[in-house]
Scaffold this motif. Structure first.
Motif, PDB file in Angstrom:
ATOM      1  N   GLU A 146      24.755 -45.756 -18.527  1.00 63.35           N
ATOM      2  CA  GLU A 146      24.811 -45.673 -17.059  1.00 63.35           C
ATOM      3  C   GLU A 146      25.013 -44.230 -16.618  1.00 63.35           C
ATOM      4  O   GLU A 146      24.425 -43.788 -15.626  1.00 63.35           O
ATOM      5  CB  GLU A 146      25.946 -46.548 -16.527  1.00 63.35           C
ATOM      6  CG  GLU A 146      25.717 -48.037 -16.662  1.00 63.35           C
ATOM      7  CD  GLU A 146      24.596 -48.555 -15.774  1.00 63.35           C
ATOM      8  OE1 GLU A 146      24.300 -47.910 -14.742  1.00 63.35           O
ATOM      9  OE2 GLU A 146      24.010 -49.587 -16.120  1.00 63.35           O
ATOM     10  N   ASN A 150      22.401 -41.785 -14.286  1.00 59.80           N
ATOM     11  CA  ASN A 150      22.766 -41.093 -13.043  1.00 59.80           C
ATOM     12  C   ASN A 150      22.874 -39.580 -13.214  1.00 59.80           C
ATOM     13  O   ASN A 150      23.167 -38.879 -12.247  1.00 59.80           O
ATOM     14  CB  ASN A 150      24.101 -41.638 -12.533  1.00 59.80           C
ATOM     15  CG  ASN A 150      23.994 -43.044 -11.999  1.00 59.80           C
ATOM     16  OD1 ASN A 150      23.566 -43.261 -10.865  1.00 59.80           O
ATOM     17  ND2 ASN A 150      24.360 -44.025 -12.817  1.00 59.80           N
ATOM     18  N   VAL A 285      28.846 -36.719 -13.254  1.00 61.57           N
ATOM     19  CA  VAL A 285      28.989 -38.173 -13.178  1.00 61.57           C
ATOM     20  C   VAL A 285      30.348 -38.584 -13.735  1.00 61.57           C
ATOM     21  O   VAL A 285      30.789 -38.071 -14.765  1.00 61.57           O
ATOM     22  CB  VAL A 285      27.865 -38.888 -13.968  1.00 61.57           C
ATOM     23  CG1 VAL A 285      28.038 -40.402 -13.908  1.00 61.57           C
ATOM     24  CG2 VAL A 285      26.497 -38.491 -13.440  1.00 61.57           C
ATOM     25  N   VAL A 287      32.199 -42.207 -14.877  1.00 67.17           N
ATOM     26  CA  VAL A 287      32.080 -43.651 -15.082  1.00 67.17           C
ATOM     27  C   VAL A 287      33.481 -44.170 -15.380  1.00 67.17           C
ATOM     28  O   VAL A 287      34.085 -43.797 -16.387  1.00 67.17           O
ATOM     29  CB  VAL A 287      31.116 -44.000 -16.231  1.00 67.17           C
ATOM     30  CG1 VAL A 287      31.020 -45.511 -16.412  1.00 67.17           C
ATOM     31  CG2 VAL A 287      29.730 -43.416 -15.961  1.00 67.17           C
ATOM     32  N   THR A 300      37.484 -44.004  -7.203  1.00 66.29           N
ATOM     33  CA  THR A 300      36.678 -45.131  -7.693  1.00 66.29           C
ATOM     34  C   THR A 300      36.728 -46.286  -6.700  1.00 66.29           C
ATOM     35  O   THR A 300      37.795 -46.663  -6.202  1.00 66.29           O
ATOM     36  CB  THR A 300      37.192 -45.615  -9.063  1.00 66.29           C
ATOM     37  OG1 THR A 300      37.063 -44.554 -10.005  1.00 66.29           O
ATOM     38  CG2 THR A 300      36.399 -46.811  -9.553  1.00 66.29           C
ATOM     39  N   LYS A 305      28.849 -47.809  -6.670  1.00 70.21           N
ATOM     40  CA  LYS A 305      28.537 -46.439  -7.083  1.00 70.21           C
ATOM     41  C   LYS A 305      28.530 -45.581  -5.832  1.00 70.21           C
ATOM     42  O   LYS A 305      27.814 -45.883  -4.874  1.00 70.21           O
ATOM     43  CB  LYS A 305      27.171 -46.376  -7.778  1.00 70.21           C
ATOM     44  CG  LYS A 305      26.770 -44.980  -8.196  1.00 70.21           C
ATOM     45  CD  LYS A 305      25.428 -44.974  -8.916  1.00 70.21           C
ATOM     46  CE  LYS A 305      24.281 -45.200  -7.962  1.00 70.21           C
ATOM     47  NZ  LYS A 305      22.968 -45.064  -8.624  1.00 70.21           N
ATOM     48  N   THR A 313      28.713 -38.187  -8.719  1.00 66.92           N
ATOM     49  CA  THR A 313      28.500 -39.638  -8.693  1.00 66.92           C
ATOM     50  C   THR A 313      29.643 -40.332  -9.432  1.00 66.92           C
ATOM     51  O   THR A 313      29.967 -39.976 -10.567  1.00 66.92           O
ATOM     52  CB  THR A 313      27.160 -40.001  -9.371  1.00 66.92           C
ATOM     53  OG1 THR A 313      26.104 -39.334  -8.680  1.00 66.92           O
ATOM     54  CG2 THR A 313      26.918 -41.498  -9.348  1.00 66.92           C
ATOM     55  N   VAL A 315      30.855 -44.039 -10.732  1.00 70.70           N
ATOM     56  CA  VAL A 315      30.395 -45.401 -11.010  1.00 70.70           C
ATOM     57  C   VAL A 315      31.613 -46.273 -11.293  1.00 70.70           C
ATOM     58  O   VAL A 315      32.372 -45.999 -12.220  1.00 70.70           O
ATOM     59  CB  VAL A 315      29.426 -45.422 -12.211  1.00 70.70           C
ATOM     60  CG1 VAL A 315      28.960 -46.849 -12.506  1.00 70.70           C
ATOM     61  CG2 VAL A 315      28.222 -44.519 -11.945  1.00 70.70           C
ATOM     62  N   TYR A 317      31.436 -49.804 -11.672  1.00 67.82           N
ATOM     63  CA  TYR A 317      30.990 -51.160 -12.016  1.00 67.82           C
ATOM     64  C   TYR A 317      31.999 -51.837 -12.952  1.00 67.82           C
ATOM     65  O   TYR A 317      32.609 -51.192 -13.809  1.00 67.82           O
ATOM     66  CB  TYR A 317      29.631 -51.131 -12.705  1.00 67.82           C
ATOM     67  CG  TYR A 317      28.513 -50.530 -11.876  1.00 67.82           C
ATOM     68  CD1 TYR A 317      28.518 -50.619 -10.482  1.00 67.82           C
ATOM     69  CD2 TYR A 317      27.446 -49.869 -12.478  1.00 67.82           C
ATOM     70  CE1 TYR A 317      27.500 -50.070  -9.726  1.00 67.82           C
ATOM     71  CE2 TYR A 317      26.415 -49.319 -11.724  1.00 67.82           C
ATOM     72  CZ  TYR A 317      26.447 -49.411 -10.358  1.00 67.82           C
ATOM     73  OH  TYR A 317      25.430 -48.864  -9.607  1.00 67.82           O
TER      74      TYR A 317
END
Length: 522
Positions: A146, A150, A285, A287, A300, A305, A313, A315, A317
């Motif tokens: 992921e 991105n 990014v 995550v 977050t 996202k 970015t 993320v 999820y």
């Protein structure tokens, strides 16, 4: 017993607790398998595949609850699902009992048994049932995928005709199962990978996978991961400040951050603050694998996202395993099958809930109208206790031992010289002159040959090559001393010996160098 797998109702959940393969294995234990219609479609398992495996496809969740003795699923039960449970029925799924007191009481009042797959103790025997590790492994891998999706650049560095591309710099926070999976994926893609964990004992694991351990210069007692089921324990405020200071220092240079830090029964610790996000470069990014428990990053947003004002970015999820539903379902259903194997020790299709078994007792949160959470500590530790170290010797004792060792070595050398001298005297007295000439050549060849070979760099000495090259060097030196012989045969044999031994020595070192080159990073 009838084992029934429910269709997941949680939005976006694509996993299923039973696959056609796991159903076939459960039937060998004597169980009858049922599945709710459409339960496996999102994971790529159509109803026809289950029918081919001998599974009965049931229409609707209510029908399955009514028919099954043991119900298996992935996500924790919803209130609607819990309302359908009946007395003496067993549910096996993720449960999160520390956060679901209301659900615990509901199952207790109904007299149902709940086996929480998130409570399987982390001991060696239970690894085959460790669903948390199975799903974390997938989440760690998928997090890097992921991030790459991105991230607008290569992971690996490249030098092309159009110019040089630097490698991405990836920081993994937390070196549990998910963190190690992320490290392995990032390094295999060619990124320069850094990893941090509050447990210093995992540094060796991190470095063995090709990442660099981020070390903090801080004096704090080592965390005992085994005491908390293999997880990291909470850190002191002083340690946390030092940790944040280090992350703040690294933030401007890091392209991708993957956070995996979780502490059981607690909200996720905040490790990547808003000011760190502002320090990162545009296009970076983050995550956050801890998004479901509040996130390790301040910004977050769960299941979303977002892109910050400075182009980072983030993320958040929470469905990473579900994004690889077929693989995740296969692993999770295998964990469930192993749990049911332990619950069916006689393989006669009858469940025996042995509360004396460490694994079954640890995972059981309600049983016989009682709440059995939290469980007692397992009798077998996740990590064996270290052997007691021998008491440290003083400097005086060490010096005395070294002196005694030197004296012993000296006595041995003197004894060998005396024995050698006596043998040489006997040989010189008895043997003819021609034998002495050849014997001296042999002795000189052995002595000089070994010294020539052992003078080569140690990195080129594999055990096999070192010995064979030393023997070859003895042959060469002996042949050189004999090549001037008056006998044509001796001269010819000496020349052949020199040629063959030279090929062996040169070839041996070339092979060793090529072997070493295979392990060197370009």
């Amino acid at each position: 017993m009838k084992i029934g797998a429910l269709k997941e109702t949680y939005q976006g959940e694509a996993r299923v607790a039973m696959t056609p393969d796991s159903a076939a294995q459960l039937q060998k234990l004597g169980h009858e398998c049922l599945i709710e219609s459409g339960a496996g479609v999102a994971a790529g398992f159509a109803d026809d595949l289950y029918k081919s495996a001998g599974v009965t496809v049931v229409d609707g969740a209510k029908s399955l609850w009514d028919a099954a003795d043991v119900v298996i699923k992935v996500r924790e039960p919803s209130k609607a699902e819990a309302a359908m449970v009946r007395s003496s029925q067993t549910l096996i799924s993720f449960f999160w009992p520390a956060q679901n007191e209301e659900m615990l009481n509901l199952f207790k009042d109904k007299g149902a048994t709940a086996v929480a797959m998130d409570m399987v103790p982390r001991i060696s025997r239970a690894q085959k049932m460790d669903a948390l590790s199975s799903m974390a492994n997938i989440a760690g891998y998928r997090a890097v995928i992921e991030a790459g999706n991105n991230f607008g650049r290569f992971f690996t560095g490249q030098i092309t005709a159009a110019g040089k591309v630097p490698p991405a710099k990836v920081l993994i926070v937390g070196a549990g199962v998910a963190g190690l999976a992320a490290i392995g994926t990032a390094t295999s893609l060619g990124a320069v990978t850094y990893a941090f964990d509050v447990r210093p004992e995992v540094a060796e694991q991190i470095e063995s996978m090709g990442a660099e351990f981020v070390f903090l210069e801080f004096e704090e007692a080592a965390q005992d991961g085994a005491a908390t089921g293999g997880y990291a324990a909470p850190s002191s405020p002083e340690f946390r400040e030092k940790q944040l200071e280090k992350f703040r220092e690294m933030a401007p240079e890091i392209d991708i951050v993957i956070t995996t830090a979780l502490i059981p029964g607690r909200p996720a610790p905040k490790l990547w603050t808003e000011d760190m996000v502002r320090l990162m470069k545009p296009g970076s990014v983050i995550v956050d694998l801890a998004a479901e428990k509040g996130g390790n990053c301040d910004l977050t947003v769960m299941d979303q996202k977002i892109v910050t004002d400075n182009g980072v970015t983030i993320v958040g999820y929470t469905d990473f395993p579900s994004r690889m539903a077929a693989q995740a379902s296969t692993l999770y259903s295998t964990n469930i099958r192993h749990m049911l194997t332990d619950l069916t020790p006689n393989k006669d299709g009858e469940i025996f809930h042995n509360m004396e078994d460490d694994v079954i007792r640890g995972a059981t949160v309600t049983h016989n109208s009682e709440i059995t959470f939290p469980p007692p500590p397992p009798r077998v530790k996740a990590i064996a206790a270290a052997k007691p170290k021998a008491p440290e010797k003083s400097a005086g004792e060490k010096a005395a031992e070294a002196a005694a060792a030197m004296k012993k070595a000296g006595r041995n050398q003197i004894a060998m010289l005396v024995i050698g001298g006596v043998l040489m005297l006997l040989i010189g007295t008895v043997a003819p002159a021609s034998f002495l000439q050849h014997f001296i050549v042999f002795a000189l060849a052995c002595f000089v040959g070994f010294h020539v070979i052992w003078g080569v760099a140690h990195s080129l000495h594999t055990p096999l090559m070192a010995v064979t090259n030393a023997v070859s060097s003895i042959i060469i030196l002996g042949a050189l001393l004999q090549i001037g012989s008056s006998s044509i045969i001796v001269t010819l044999l000496s020349a052949i010996a020199i040629l063959i031994a030279s090929i062996n020595i040169v070839g041996g070192f070339m092979v060793t160098r090529r072997m070493l080159a295979m392990f060197q990073k370009s």
